[in-house]
Design an enzyme around this catalytic site. Structure first.
Site, mmCIF file in Angstrom:
data_model
loop_
_atom_site.group_PDB
_atom_site.id
_atom_site.type_symbol
_atom_site.label_atom_id
_atom_site.label_comp_id
_atom_site.label_asym_id
_atom_site.label_seq_id
_atom_site.Cartn_x
_atom_site.Cartn_y
_atom_site.Cartn_z
ATOM 1 N N GLU A 10 -1.020 -1.276 -4.942
ATOM 2 C CA GLU A 10 -2.274 -0.545 -5.132
ATOM 3 C C GLU A 10 -2.082 0.535 -6.192
ATOM 4 O O GLU A 10 -1.096 1.259 -6.172
ATOM 5 C CB GLU A 10 -2.717 0.082 -3.805
ATOM 6 N N ASP A 44 0.875 -1.173 0.000
ATOM 7 C CA ASP A 44 0.000 0.000 0.000
ATOM 8 C C ASP A 44 0.912 1.222 0.000
ATOM 9 O O ASP A 44 1.457 1.595 1.041
ATOM 10 C CB ASP A 44 -0.905 -0.011 1.227
ATOM 11 N N ASP A 79 -2.244 0.693 7.310
ATOM 12 C CA ASP A 79 -1.597 0.585 6.005
ATOM 13 C C ASP A 79 -1.145 -0.847 5.726
ATOM 14 O O ASP A 79 -1.188 -1.301 4.578
ATOM 15 C CB ASP A 79 -0.418 1.555 5.902
#
Length: 156
Positions: free
Chosen positions: A65, A7, A140
């Site tokens: 991501e 992420d 996260d």
């Protein structure tokens, strides 16, 4: 298959590693790379941190991501910084010839929770359920683990 989810963020980059086999998932590791200083220093920290992680854990594939900009709060400066962070991650992984795939935040949420606009706490809860964790990882890191699980659902 060892799947490393990432992420990206210019201040905090989450990572999560799972082992996936026949839609059975095992938690291996997770955490966050926290950065300080000017942007160039933060990007270097991300590159070095991801390099250490891929050397240590030897993932078979990395999930990152995809970048996005919120339509309700467009912030081009934040998007540019996120692009720099993603570039550091892609360079660290690509330099070791590890395959990478990208999913949008909505694709990840839909795979994990069943709806693309799920709240972070819903994603975290489902990550804990899927991996049988006693406590939720950092936000996260949970998002990174969700990315890894999403890919496992798509490829296994």
């Amino acid at each position: 298959m060892k799947i490393l989810g990432i992420d990206p963020g210019s201040r905090v980059t989450g990572f999560g590693l799972i082992e996936a086999s026949s839609l059975k998932f095992s938690y291996l590791a997770s955490g966050c790379i926290r950065t300080k200083g000017e942007l160039t220093q933060r990007i270097t920290t991300i590159f070095e941190g991801i390099s250490e992680i891929v050397i240590k854990y030897q993932p078979d594939i990395v999930v990152i991501e995809r970048a996005f900009m919120r339509p309700d709060r467009p912030n081009p400066d934040a998007a540019i910084k996120l692009g720099h962070a993603r570039g550091a991650i892609i360079s660290a992984v690509g330099s070791r010839n590890i395959p990478m795939v990208e999913y949008s935040p909505n694709q990840i949420k839909k795979a994990i929770v069943g709806k693309g606009h799920a709240a972070k706490d819903q994603v975290s809860y489902m990550v804990c359920e899927s991996l049988k964790l006693n406590k939720a990882p950092q936000e996260d890191a949970a998002d990174a683990l969700a990315g890894a699980i999403c890919h496992a659902y798509h490829c296994l």
